[in-house]
Write a protein that holds these residues in place. Sequence first.
Motif, PDB file in Angstrom:
ATOM      1  N   PHE A   1     -22.672  36.978 -10.366  1.00  0.00           N
ATOM      2  CA  PHE A   1     -21.411  36.737  -9.658  1.00  0.00           C
ATOM      3  C   PHE A   1     -20.915  35.316  -9.861  1.00  0.00           C
ATOM      4  CE2 PHE A   1     -18.232  37.326  -6.484  1.00  0.00           C
ATOM      5  CZ  PHE A   1     -18.158  36.117  -5.796  1.00  0.00           C
ATOM      6  N   SER A   2     -21.815  34.364  -9.868  1.00  0.00           N
ATOM      7  CA  SER A   2     -21.400  32.962  -9.950  1.00  0.00           C
ATOM      8  C   SER A   2     -20.703  32.631 -11.266  1.00  0.00           C
ATOM      9  CB  SER A   2     -22.600  32.031  -9.752  1.00  0.00           C
ATOM     10  OG  SER A   2     -23.573  32.275 -10.753  1.00  0.00           O
ATOM     11  N   SER A   3     -20.733  33.532 -12.233  1.00  0.00           N
ATOM     12  CA  SER A   3     -20.043  33.299 -13.495  1.00  0.00           C
ATOM     13  C   SER A   3     -18.752  34.099 -13.627  1.00  0.00           C
ATOM     14  CB  SER A   3     -20.961  33.628 -14.681  1.00  0.00           C
ATOM     15  OG  SER A   3     -21.269  35.009 -14.698  1.00  0.00           O
TER      16      SER A   3
ATOM     17  N   TRP B   1     -14.802  30.809 -11.764  1.00  0.00           N
ATOM     18  CA  TRP B   1     -16.199  31.014 -11.397  1.00  0.00           C
ATOM     19  C   TRP B   1     -16.727  29.893 -10.503  1.00  0.00           C
ATOM     20  CZ3 TRP B   1     -19.768  27.311 -12.779  1.00  0.00           C
ATOM     21  CH2 TRP B   1     -19.342  26.381 -13.752  1.00  0.00           C
ATOM     22  N   SER B   2     -16.248  28.695 -10.719  1.00  0.00           N
ATOM     23  CA  SER B   2     -16.751  27.556  -9.945  1.00  0.00           C
ATOM     24  C   SER B   2     -15.947  27.310  -8.683  1.00  0.00           C
ATOM     25  CB  SER B   2     -16.705  26.299 -10.807  1.00  0.00           C
ATOM     26  OG  SER B   2     -15.353  25.969 -11.105  1.00  0.00           O
TER      27      SER B   2
ATOM     28  N   ARG C   1     -14.458  31.203  -2.458  1.00  0.00           N
ATOM     29  CA  ARG C   1     -15.638  31.976  -2.804  1.00  0.00           C
ATOM     30  C   ARG C   1     -16.897  31.265  -2.332  1.00  0.00           C
ATOM     31  NH1 ARG C   1     -15.470  33.050  -8.880  1.00  0.00           N
ATOM     32  NH2 ARG C   1     -17.525  33.971  -8.536  1.00  0.00           N
ATOM     33  N   ASP C   2     -17.931  32.071  -2.126  1.00  0.00           N
ATOM     34  CA  ASP C   2     -19.253  31.556  -1.764  1.00  0.00           C
ATOM     35  C   ASP C   2     -20.232  32.180  -2.751  1.00  0.00           C
ATOM     36  OD1 ASP C   2     -21.723  30.960  -0.721  1.00  0.00           O
ATOM     37  OD2 ASP C   2     -21.124  31.277   1.345  1.00  0.00           O
ATOM     38  N   ASN C   3     -20.592  31.442  -3.778  1.00  0.00           N
ATOM     39  CA  ASN C   3     -21.454  31.999  -4.822  1.00  0.00           C
ATOM     40  C   ASN C   3     -22.863  32.273  -4.312  1.00  0.00           C
ATOM     41  OD1 ASN C   3     -19.427  32.119  -6.704  1.00  0.00           O
ATOM     42  ND2 ASN C   3     -19.957  30.170  -7.673  1.00  0.00           N
TER      43      ASN C   3
ATOM     44  N   ASN D   1     -22.401  35.705  -2.854  1.00  0.00           N
ATOM     45  CA  ASN D   1     -21.730  36.695  -3.718  1.00  0.00           C
ATOM     46  C   ASN D   1     -20.481  37.270  -3.053  1.00  0.00           C
ATOM     47  OD1 ASN D   1     -23.842  36.246  -5.439  1.00  0.00           O
ATOM     48  ND2 ASN D   1     -24.609  38.342  -5.423  1.00  0.00           N
TER      49      ASN D   1
END
Length: 130
Positions: free
Chosen positions: A33-35, A57-58, A76-78, A81
């Motif tokens: 997910f982080s990408s 992504w970041s 977002r919260d990597n 997810n």
Amino acid sequence: QVQLVESGGGLVQAGGSLRLSCAASGRASGRTFSSYAMGWFRQAPEKDREFVAAISWSGSTTYGADSVKGRFTISRDNAKNTVHLQMNSLKPEDTAIYYCAADPQGGYYPPRVDNEYDYWGQGTQVTVSS
């Protein structure tokens, strides 16, 4: 495969707020997910699906449709997810089904067109009464 589940929709009066969330699970081609670049789209009755907001992504790059700028914020919260859409000052014309989408290719500039996203959630209904 990537699974996306939206939540947080509902009925709200004009001028009110809602916070949508999208939880992601699974993997696409080994990427996590982080990408992913992530986006929110919406579709009102008898209208085409339209772009609402997107985030890289970041989280360093975000885009919003002109119709929601200054009112909606994507984040977002990597670690969890998840991606969120904070919607303030809602208007009746914001009424639609809101969809979360994932682009596993990521990149610094998240897509603003739906055909560049590979995975979609089932949608959550947002209804704004006047």
